[in-house]
Design an enzyme around this catalytic site. Structure first.
Site, PDB file in Angstrom:
ATOM      1  N   GLY A  55       0.824  -1.210   0.000  1.00 44.41           N
ATOM      2  CA  GLY A  55       0.000   0.000   0.000  1.00 44.41           C
ATOM      3  C   GLY A  55       0.859   1.261   0.000  1.00 44.41           C
ATOM      4  O   GLY A  55       2.092   1.192  -0.035  1.00 44.41           O
ATOM      5  N   TYR A  85     -15.637   2.220   8.851  1.00 43.99           N
ATOM      6  CA  TYR A  85     -14.164   2.271   8.773  1.00 43.99           C
ATOM      7  C   TYR A  85     -13.586   2.818  10.076  1.00 43.99           C
ATOM      8  O   TYR A  85     -12.703   2.213  10.690  1.00 43.99           O
ATOM      9  CB  TYR A  85     -13.749   3.140   7.582  1.00 43.99           C
ATOM     10  CG  TYR A  85     -12.268   3.452   7.521  1.00 43.99           C
ATOM     11  CD1 TYR A  85     -11.342   2.473   7.197  1.00 43.99           C
ATOM     12  CD2 TYR A  85     -11.801   4.741   7.795  1.00 43.99           C
ATOM     13  CE1 TYR A  85      -9.977   2.772   7.147  1.00 43.99           C
ATOM     14  CE2 TYR A  85     -10.457   5.053   7.744  1.00 43.99           C
ATOM     15  CZ  TYR A  85      -9.548   4.056   7.414  1.00 43.99           C
ATOM     16  OH  TYR A  85      -8.201   4.360   7.372  1.00 43.99           O
TER      17      TYR A  85
HETATM   18  N1  NAP Z   1      -4.595   6.630   3.036  1.00 42.82           N
HETATM   19  C1  NAP Z   1      -5.017   7.474   3.982  1.00 42.82           C
HETATM   20  O1  NAP Z   1      -5.465   8.598   3.695  1.00 42.82           O
HETATM   21  C2  NAP Z   1      -4.939   7.089   5.434  1.00 42.82           C
HETATM   22  C3  NAP Z   1      -5.342   8.049   6.388  1.00 42.82           C
HETATM   23  C4  NAP Z   1      -5.291   7.715   7.739  1.00 42.82           C
HETATM   24  C5  NAP Z   1      -4.840   6.461   8.125  1.00 42.82           C
HETATM   25  N2  NAP Z   1      -4.462   5.544   7.188  1.00 42.82           N
HETATM   26  C6  NAP Z   1      -4.026   4.223   7.663  1.00 42.82           C
HETATM   27  O2  NAP Z   1      -2.713   3.971   7.191  1.00 42.82           O
HETATM   28  C7  NAP Z   1      -2.556   2.571   6.982  1.00 42.82           C
HETATM   29  C8  NAP Z   1      -2.015   2.319   5.593  1.00 42.82           C
HETATM   30  O3  NAP Z   1      -2.943   2.843   4.654  1.00 42.82           O
HETATM   31  P1  NAP Z   1      -2.599   3.012   3.096  1.00 42.82           P
HETATM   32  O4  NAP Z   1      -3.044   4.363   2.707  1.00 42.82           O
HETATM   33  O5  NAP Z   1      -1.204   2.576   2.823  1.00 42.82           O
HETATM   34  O6  NAP Z   1      -3.653   1.972   2.523  1.00 42.82           O
HETATM   35  P2  NAP Z   1      -3.630   1.125   1.167  1.00 42.82           P
HETATM   36  O7  NAP Z   1      -2.803   1.839   0.143  1.00 42.82           O
HETATM   37  O8  NAP Z   1      -5.037   0.796   0.884  1.00 42.82           O
HETATM   38  O9  NAP Z   1      -2.847  -0.185   1.606  1.00 42.82           O
HETATM   39  C9  NAP Z   1      -3.410  -1.125   2.462  1.00 42.82           C
HETATM   40  C10 NAP Z   1      -2.534  -2.334   2.476  1.00 42.82           C
HETATM   41  O10 NAP Z   1      -3.138  -3.326   3.314  1.00 42.82           O
HETATM   42  C11 NAP Z   1      -3.144  -4.557   2.612  1.00 42.82           C
HETATM   43  N3  NAP Z   1      -4.186  -5.428   3.112  1.00 42.82           N
HETATM   44  C12 NAP Z   1      -5.538  -5.279   3.037  1.00 42.82           C
HETATM   45  N4  NAP Z   1      -6.135  -6.305   3.641  1.00 42.82           N
HETATM   46  C13 NAP Z   1      -5.152  -7.136   4.094  1.00 42.82           C
HETATM   47  C14 NAP Z   1      -5.148  -8.381   4.768  1.00 42.82           C
HETATM   48  N5  NAP Z   1      -6.271  -8.993   5.124  1.00 42.82           N
HETATM   49  N6  NAP Z   1      -3.940  -8.954   5.054  1.00 42.82           N
HETATM   50  C15 NAP Z   1      -2.788  -8.347   4.703  1.00 42.82           C
HETATM   51  N7  NAP Z   1      -2.735  -7.175   4.049  1.00 42.82           N
HETATM   52  C16 NAP Z   1      -3.913  -6.583   3.748  1.00 42.82           C
HETATM   53  C17 NAP Z   1      -3.314  -4.161   1.162  1.00 42.82           C
HETATM   54  O11 NAP Z   1      -2.964  -5.218   0.315  1.00 42.82           O
HETATM   55  P3  NAP Z   1      -3.681  -5.325  -1.141  1.00 42.82           P
HETATM   56  O12 NAP Z   1      -3.112  -4.184  -1.929  1.00 42.82           O
HETATM   57  O13 NAP Z   1      -3.257  -6.658  -1.625  1.00 42.82           O
HETATM   58  O14 NAP Z   1      -5.156  -5.207  -0.888  1.00 42.82           O
HETATM   59  C18 NAP Z   1      -2.345  -2.974   1.094  1.00 42.82           C
HETATM   60  O15 NAP Z   1      -1.019  -3.451   1.002  1.00 42.82           O
HETATM   61  C19 NAP Z   1      -3.922   1.935   7.267  1.00 42.82           C
HETATM   62  O16 NAP Z   1      -3.946   1.458   8.583  1.00 42.82           O
HETATM   63  C20 NAP Z   1      -4.887   3.099   7.136  1.00 42.82           C
HETATM   64  O17 NAP Z   1      -6.034   2.886   7.926  1.00 42.82           O
HETATM   65  C21 NAP Z   1      -4.490   5.829   5.853  1.00 42.82           C
END
Ligand code: NAP
Length: 285
Positions: A10, A125
């Site tokens: 991600g 969420y």
């Molecule tokens: N993006 C934002 O604006 C934001 C804001 C606040 C907090 N966050 C937090 O930051 C963290 C990272 O977010 P991100 O933006 O990097 O999200 P992302 O780009 O959607 O990446 C999520 C990752 O989690 C993996 N994943 C999903 N389900 C899984 C499972 N069951 N087992 C193992 N891996 C799994 C996905 O793999 P696949 O690609 O294979 O699905 C992807 O590698 C999360 O905790 C999110 O809640 C994000």
């Protein structure tokens, strides 16, 4: 520090692996296809094989609207599985950094949310991420939960690239909500923050986002300017864009605890935006 990243494909996971390697740390990012965080045995085995000193859990179901109709899955991944990773890291003696979100708050505030402010998620969420926080700190009281917001970076869907894609498709003007305020955060800066926090012994919760808080509308205007695009940006109200999950109107996080822990101020998102645009292909049209 040997660093193992769950959710390594991600936006945040990729940036974290890259930042760790730049520090000369052995780092491994795991895709969901390699280790599903809901699978306790595989999580434990991955930790036993890699022997990390630091585990960063970026794995999450992050599609906010999809979570509304996938409640069970959202709680399984963002809630239960977060506890599984925490317990496995603690049992192996590894430090754990767990990612969480501004969506744990109701967004009705009018001053930056502090770590100890009462949460009040308004979406599935947000509620599932809050459940994850609870399970993480129950299983691993020494762990650190890092709440962040409005993340943009390479390797996943994000607001900056959405605006650029609209511009590339010839959409003019861009109509962007002006009544939601938050802190854009570049994944590159966030990754550095996560590793710095990994080296600290801080536990509990800490907030991290970049300065200064803006509305999506103002953020879009800066994206257009940075990309050198010649399109208009028009402010609209959230009510004009009904979506399955409510968004917090006010998502500003107080970052003083972070700044005290690492001894430097948080970065300006405008600098992160310039990095991101450079690293992902420059100007629009
Ligand atoms: N993006 C934002 O604006 C934001 C804001 C606040 C907090 N966050 C937090 O930051 C963290 C990272 O977010 P991100 O933006 O990097 O999200 P992302 O780009 O959607 O990446 C999520 C990752 O989690 C993996 N994943 C999903 N389900 C899984 C499972 N069951 N087992 C193992 N891996 C799994 C996905 O793999 P696949 O690609 O294979 O699905 C992807 O590698 C999360 O905790 C999110 O809640 C994000």
């Amino acid at each position: 520090m040997r660093t193992l990243v769950f959710g390594g494909t991600g936006i945040v996971g990729r940036a974290t692996v890259a930042a760790a390697r730049r520090r000369g740390w052995p780092a491994l990012g795991l895709a969901r296809g390699q280790v599903d965080v809901g699978d306790r045995a595989r999580v434990e085995r991955a930790i036993a094989l890699f022997r990390p000193e630091l585990v960063v859990n970026c794995a999450a179901l992050t599609q906010v609207d999809a979570c509304e109709s996938e409640r069970e899955l959202a709680f399984a991944v963002n809630g239960v599985a977060a506890g599984v990773v925490a317990a496995a890291a603690a049992a192996a003696g590894a430090r754990l950094i767990h990612l969480s979100t501004d969506y744990v708050f109701d967004g009705a505030g009018n001053r930056p949310y502090r770590e100890e402010d009462p949460p009040g998620p308004r979406s599935v969420y947000g509620a599932s991420k809050l459940e994850g926080e609870r399970r993480v700190l129950e299983a691993a009281p020494e762990a650190l939960v890092v709440r962040t917001s409005w993340v943009f970076g390479a390797g996943g869907a994000n607001f900056v690239d959405t605006m650029r894609a609209l511009v590339a498709r010839g959409v003019d003007p861009l109509r962007v909500v002006a009544d939601q305020v938050g802190g854009p955060t570049w994944a590159g800066f966030l990754a550095r923050a996560l590793l710095d926090l990994g080296e600290s012994s801080a536990s509990g919760r800490v907030h991290y986002q970049n300065r200064e808080a803006v509305s999506w509308f103002d953020f879009a205007r800066e994206i257009v300017r940075t990309c050198g695009a010649r399109v208009g940006v028009v402010p609209v109200a959230t009510a004009e864009f009904p979506r399955p999950a409510p968004r917090p109107a006010y998502s500003v996080l107080a970052v003083e605890r972070f700044e005290q822990l690492v001894g430097r101020p948080v970065e300006d998102w405008r600098a992160g935006l310039a990095h991101h645009v450079r690293e992902t292909g420059g100007e629009s049209r």
